[in-house]
Write an enzyme that holds these catalytic residues in place. Sequence first.
Site, PDB file in Angstrom:
ATOM      1  N   ALA A  51     -13.557   7.251   0.098  1.00 34.52           N
ATOM      2  CA  ALA A  51     -14.908   7.601  -0.352  1.00 34.52           C
ATOM      3  C   ALA A  51     -16.006   6.802   0.361  1.00 34.52           C
ATOM      4  O   ALA A  51     -16.983   7.387   0.846  1.00 34.52           O
ATOM      5  CB  ALA A  51     -15.007   7.439  -1.867  1.00 34.52           C
ATOM      6  N   ARG A  86     -16.750  17.019   1.002  1.00 37.74           N
ATOM      7  CA  ARG A  86     -15.850  16.421   0.004  1.00 37.74           C
ATOM      8  C   ARG A  86     -16.622  16.274  -1.304  1.00 37.74           C
ATOM      9  O   ARG A  86     -17.321  15.282  -1.501  1.00 37.74           O
ATOM     10  CB  ARG A  86     -15.334  15.047   0.467  1.00 37.74           C
ATOM     11  CG  ARG A  86     -14.481  15.037   1.716  1.00 37.74           C
ATOM     12  CD  ARG A  86     -13.221  15.868   1.643  1.00 37.74           C
ATOM     13  NE  ARG A  86     -12.286  15.506   0.608  1.00 37.74           N
ATOM     14  CZ  ARG A  86     -11.323  14.575   0.736  1.00 37.74           C
ATOM     15  NH1 ARG A  86     -11.209  13.903   1.860  1.00 37.74           N
ATOM     16  NH2 ARG A  86     -10.488  14.347  -0.254  1.00 37.74           N
ATOM     17  N   GLN A 187      -0.756   8.705   2.119  1.00 40.18           N
ATOM     18  CA  GLN A 187      -1.715   7.675   2.519  1.00 40.18           C
ATOM     19  C   GLN A 187      -1.182   6.275   2.250  1.00 40.18           C
ATOM     20  O   GLN A 187      -1.531   5.322   2.958  1.00 40.18           O
ATOM     21  CB  GLN A 187      -3.050   7.869   1.789  1.00 40.18           C
ATOM     22  CG  GLN A 187      -3.813   9.122   2.196  1.00 40.18           C
ATOM     23  CD  GLN A 187      -3.564  10.272   1.243  1.00 40.18           C
ATOM     24  OE1 GLN A 187      -2.486  10.385   0.672  1.00 40.18           O
ATOM     25  NE2 GLN A 187      -4.547  11.130   1.066  1.00 40.18           N
ATOM     26  N   ASP A 228     -12.856   7.424  -6.618  1.00 42.71           N
ATOM     27  CA  ASP A 228     -13.788   8.266  -5.872  1.00 42.71           C
ATOM     28  C   ASP A 228     -15.034   8.577  -6.687  1.00 42.71           C
ATOM     29  O   ASP A 228     -16.086   8.860  -6.126  1.00 42.71           O
ATOM     30  CB  ASP A 228     -13.094   9.559  -5.459  1.00 42.71           C
ATOM     31  CG  ASP A 228     -12.120   9.340  -4.319  1.00 42.71           C
ATOM     32  OD1 ASP A 228     -12.500   9.577  -3.164  1.00 42.71           O
ATOM     33  OD2 ASP A 228     -10.984   8.896  -4.574  1.00 42.71           O
ATOM     34  N   ASN A 238      -9.601   9.741  -9.069  1.00 43.77           N
ATOM     35  CA  ASN A 238      -9.002   9.047  -7.922  1.00 43.77           C
ATOM     36  C   ASN A 238      -7.874   9.913  -7.379  1.00 43.77           C
ATOM     37  O   ASN A 238      -7.557  10.975  -7.926  1.00 43.77           O
ATOM     38  CB  ASN A 238      -8.494   7.664  -8.332  1.00 43.77           C
ATOM     39  CG  ASN A 238      -8.182   6.788  -7.132  1.00 43.77           C
ATOM     40  OD1 ASN A 238      -9.002   6.653  -6.228  1.00 43.77           O
ATOM     41  ND2 ASN A 238      -7.005   6.204  -7.101  1.00 43.77           N
TER      42      ASN A 238
END
Length: 341
Positions: A51, A86, A187, A228, A238
């Site tokens: 973010a 996003r 990730q 986020d 998140n």
Amino acid sequence: MKNIQTTSLRVANNQLLILDQQALPQQQNWLNAQSTEQLVDHILQLRVRGAPLIGLSASLLLALQAEQGMPLAQLGASMQALSASRPTAVNLMNNLARMHQAMQQTDFVSAMSIQALRLIDEDKQLCEGIAQAGLARVTPNSRLLTHCNTGGLATAGVGTALGVIRRAHEAGLIKQVWVDETRPLLQGGRLTAWELGELTIPYQLICDSMAASLMAKGEVDAVWVGADRIAANGDVANKIGTYSLAVLAKFHGIPFYVAAPSTTHDPACPNGDAIVIEQRADQEVTGVTGSFGAVQWAPIDAKVYNPAFDVTPASLISGWVLDTGVVTPAQVAAGFFQPSK
């Protein structure tokens, strides 16, 4: 604009370059992001992710476009396209609001450059503030579990949750970090494992589904994640899988901390139900694509549910660790989302 170098962003000779986070850890490729279309594609494909970093990259591109002579109307269109890339991460919207204010100045070119550079410096300070606030919550010989990637790859500074872990390691408090692989795009397995290795922090990589068994065996002392978006009531959006960890931690009596800059708190968003959750491509679940190529393991016509984020209710969170301090559950329950002085 002056040259800039962070873990995953560069400005060199007035050109924006981003470290391709889809190619890590096998390859460290720096990619051009000279147009709005290029950067939006990088963001959508998660070559740029995290973010804070998404917001910073968008701000830098707009400032560079202004310096290169882009007219105000075109800059506005560029800002709108970046804003739509996003929708869940509030940092992007916050940064673009600051850049929009700069666009209103008479000398908007200079104002936008100053603002973008200020946002980079502020993010570094925010990360350090989070790390220092979180350090007091880490006990000696801690075995911490983290999800997704929240380090220097996702920010301009040391990171959020991973920044706390980094400073705790430097203070000799870390025994072990458990790294969730973070399906479907890994990730944790690709990025957090790489960052921890670079920092020589001891870690072990686990599948997301292994966290429960570790907790049951008493192998996890606390869970640290990023955010986020934090709603006004403390609910947190998140990376998908965060909610599962919070439920598991609550059941096993393990502290569950959210580390994020204070700018991630969105007082205009009343609760988690009001957070827009991005739905991503089916192909992320039916197979995998990376520097090695592409593999399809599910039937071609398989129907897929693939939200990028989930929402963790405030009732499952032990503390919101911000750059300004730690917000406690009691404060959130009282409707006062501010850390104690």
